[in-house]
Write a protein that holds these residues in place. Structure first.
Motif, short mmCIF file in Angstrom:
data_model
loop_
_atom_site.label_atom_id
_atom_site.label_comp_id
_atom_site.label_asym_id
_atom_site.label_seq_id
_atom_site.Cartn_x
_atom_site.Cartn_y
_atom_site.Cartn_z
N SER A 1 0.82 -1.22 0.00
CA SER A 1 0.00 0.00 0.00
C SER A 1 0.85 1.26 0.00
CB SER A 1 -0.94 0.01 1.21
OG SER A 1 -0.22 0.20 2.42
N ARG A 2 2.13 1.13 0.35
CA ARG A 2 3.04 2.28 0.33
C ARG A 2 3.85 2.35 -0.95
NH1 ARG A 2 5.72 3.45 6.20
NH2 ARG A 2 4.55 1.95 7.43
N CYS B 1 2.08 5.24 6.15
CA CYS B 1 1.21 4.11 6.44
C CYS B 1 -0.25 4.54 6.35
CB CYS B 1 1.52 3.58 7.84
SG CYS B 1 0.48 2.19 8.32
N VAL B 2 -1.06 3.75 5.66
CA VAL B 2 -2.48 4.08 5.48
C VAL B 2 -3.40 2.97 6.01
CG1 VAL B 2 -2.06 5.58 3.50
CG2 VAL B 2 -2.47 3.12 3.13
N THR B 3 -2.84 1.94 6.62
CA THR B 3 -3.65 0.78 6.99
C THR B 3 -4.64 1.07 8.12
OG1 THR B 3 -1.85 0.00 8.43
CG2 THR B 3 -1.97 -0.90 6.19
N ALA B 4 -4.42 2.13 8.88
CA ALA B 4 -5.38 2.48 9.94
C ALA B 4 -6.62 3.14 9.37
CB ALA B 4 -4.72 3.40 10.96
N GLN B 5 -6.54 3.63 8.13
CA GLN B 5 -7.68 4.32 7.52
C GLN B 5 -8.38 3.49 6.46
OE1 GLN B 5 -4.45 6.09 7.54
NE2 GLN B 5 -5.09 6.66 9.62
N TYR C 1 -0.82 -6.89 15.21
CA TYR C 1 -0.15 -7.21 13.94
C TYR C 1 0.01 -5.97 13.06
CZ TYR C 1 -4.00 -6.63 10.68
OH TYR C 1 -4.96 -6.05 9.88
N ARG C 2 -1.00 -5.08 13.04
CA ARG C 2 -0.95 -3.93 12.14
C ARG C 2 0.14 -2.96 12.57
NH1 ARG C 2 -1.98 1.05 11.17
NH2 ARG C 2 -2.33 1.34 13.40
N LYS C 3 0.29 -2.76 13.87
CA LYS C 3 1.35 -1.87 14.37
C LYS C 3 2.72 -2.50 14.12
CE LYS C 3 1.17 1.47 16.50
NZ LYS C 3 1.24 2.90 16.07
N LEU C 4 2.82 -3.81 14.29
CA LEU C 4 4.08 -4.49 13.98
C LEU C 4 4.43 -4.30 12.51
CD1 LEU C 4 5.08 -8.09 15.06
CD2 LEU C 4 5.30 -7.39 12.68
N ALA C 5 3.43 -4.47 11.64
CA ALA C 5 3.66 -4.31 10.20
C ALA C 5 4.10 -2.89 9.87
CB ALA C 5 2.40 -4.67 9.43
#
Length: 509
Positions: A31-32, A390-394, A369-373
């Motif tokens: 995603s980045r 990083c955009v995975t939180a949104q 897992y998401r924070k680790l990633a």
């Protein structure tokens, strides 16, 4: 046959391991803007990541080990994951029956106060004290307790959806592809992957190049250094087995229960797949091949005994419908007991001058897992300065772009009224808006094709084979769904025969 193509395709990043950490890292990196290749020697989530307690939680008991940072991070992530994956993660209230001789009420209240306030709560209600009465499922000697909030997750689907998110951003995901060797050739890694059939190499070996490698092999993270990656492992891991049993549901309450035991451990009793209760977990040091892990007789008795000491409904071995065990690859912090080993993670960065870098992931838990990633890909920024934020939180995970499960269920019930209500409910809780893709071209029950049992129609099987890397009946019945709890042996064999016929015809589905 070996592919000796000297112009092997070059990727920015090779991720070894198709569990939650590997797929999470692949999704974040892709995603980045990185060109990502992920390889997994078995099916996605085939090991630890499909054998958890199915919880997104802060880890109430970790407070006793003063893991405040880990709990704070996990509590904050709980809110993020509830938002990005509302189809496979939803709130769950937990009841903690009080046993004064195990932990004082004041200590529990203090722990719950910290649990409520270490991170900002948005969707989940605070903890409270409760009283138990004659209508509750507990034995009559337990009269008071506490209630607090956490969340439930379909763990293996969380892995698959992260792999799908990675693919949406251009990543290549290869299952049943074992990393045979990696070697540094200057600023590139030379990589060989072997195709696996029935757990054995088929003889087909493919070559790739990568500018960086991530070792996210879970229970195999350390042994990969002995077998595949040159050099000694930078960290020791402690393999800790956690086992669970599945029984007919012990009660009709929507809440889960968290049971204290005299050994200071806790065991969860969780509402599971509508008609069952999931009881676990254990903490047992494990030696041996992680692929061969299984629940022991002693663990079975342990879980039955704890349940029977709390619940009116008594269980025997004959009540067990299913059991499973997983190996947690925890950081070896030399704790005295398996239950005290930290659930935190560590990223080991190996980047010699003018040489391709290696990042290895040790430890971790599904909730973070998401924070680790995110932390792992941030580490790679020194090698790939062009990567974005990083955009995975949104970004919702695939299928998670809807308001509420109830709203999506109403929408699907109107557009596909011919589908049985229980099947639509399962679609919502497994696929979210991906249900539209599953049902494309279907206008009647006949269009769904053969029913292999309990609402597993051919249309769903075809979708899973075509779009979610499923290759066997077990992939579908235990990792893409939990219908293995319901289909009998004849139905499971019929499904396996269907998949084999399609394979022989050269069709994916």
């Amino acid at each position: 046959m070996m592919n000796n193509n000297l112009s092997a395709e070059t990727y920015d990043l090779l991720v070894i391991g198709g569990g939650i950490n590997g797929c999470g890292i692949a999704a974040d990196a892709a995603s980045r803007g990185l060109k990502v290749l992920l390889c997994e020697q078995q099916d996605l989530a085939a090991a630890t990541s499909s054998n958890s307690s199915k919880l997104i939680h802060g880890g109430l008991r970790y407070l006793e080990h003063y893991e405040f940072r880990l709990v704070r991070e996990a509590l904050a992530e709980r809110e993020v994951l509830l938002k990005v994956a509302p189809h496979i993660i939803w709130p769950l209230r937990f009841r903690l029956p009080h046993q004064p001789h195990l932990r004082p009420a004041l200590l529990i209240r203090l722990g719950l106060f910290l649990y409520d306030h270490l991170a900002r709560r948005v969707t989940l209600p605070a903890s409270t004290g409760i009283r138990f009465g004659a209508t509750d499922p507990l034995v009559s000697t337990i009269q008071r307790g506490f209630e607090y909030s956490d969340a439930w997750v379909d763990d293996s689907r969380l892995v698959v959806l992260n792999a799908m998110a990675a693919r949406q951003h251009g990543a290549t995901v290869l299952t049943r592809s074992r990393c045979q060797s990696v070697s540094r050739q200057g600023k590139l890694w030379q990589v060989e992957l072997s195709e696996q059939c029935g757990g054995q190499c088929s003889g087909q070996i493919s070559q790739y190049q990568a500018r960086a490698v991530v070792n996210a092999a879970g229970p195999w993270v350390a042994s990969l250094f002995e077998q595949t990656i040159p050099g000694p492992t930078p960290q020791k891991i402690r393999l800790v087995k956690g086992s669970h049993i599945v029984v007919p549901k012990l009660h009709n309450d929507p809440q889960a229960y968290i049971l204290q035991n005299v050994d200071q451990r806790i065991v969860f009793v969780i509402p599971y797949e509508d008609d069952f209760s999931l009881i676990g977990t254990t903490d047992v040091d494990y030696q041996g091949d992680p692929a061969l892990v299984a629940i022991s007789d002693a663990e079975t008795e342990y879980l039955l005994q704890i349940s029977n000491s709390y619940f009116r409904q008594q269980l025997t071995r004959q009540d067990i419908r299913h059991s499973y065990a997983g190996v947690r690859p925890l950081l070896d912090d030399e704790a005295d007991s398996a239950q005290a080993v930290t659930r935190d993670y560590k990223l080991e960065w190996d980047a010699p001058a003018d040489a391709a870098p290696l990042l290895s992931v040790f430890g971790g838990k599904i909730t973070t897992y998401r924070k680790l990633a995110q932390a792992a890909v941030d580490k790679l920024a020194s090698v790939f300065p062009q990567i974005g934020p990083c955009v995975t939180a949104q970004q919702p995970l695939p299928g998670g772009d809807f308001a509420t499960q109830a709203h999506l269920l109403r929408e699907l019930s109107q557009s596909h009224s011919y589908v049985p209500a229980a099947v639509l409910q399962r679609y919502v809780r497994s696929y979210g808006t991906l249900s539209h893709q599953l049902l494309v071209g279907c206008h009647s029950l006949a269009d769904l094709g053969e029913d292999f049992g309990h609402g597993l129609y051919q249309a769903e099987v075809s979708y899973l084979l075509n779009y979610e890397w499923a290759q066997t009946a077990a992939d579908i019945l235990w990792r893409r769904s939990k219908l293995g709890l319901r289909l009998d042996q004849a139905q499971q064999q019929r499904l396996a025969d269907f998949i084999e016929r399609r394979r022989q015809q050269g069709k994916v589905a």
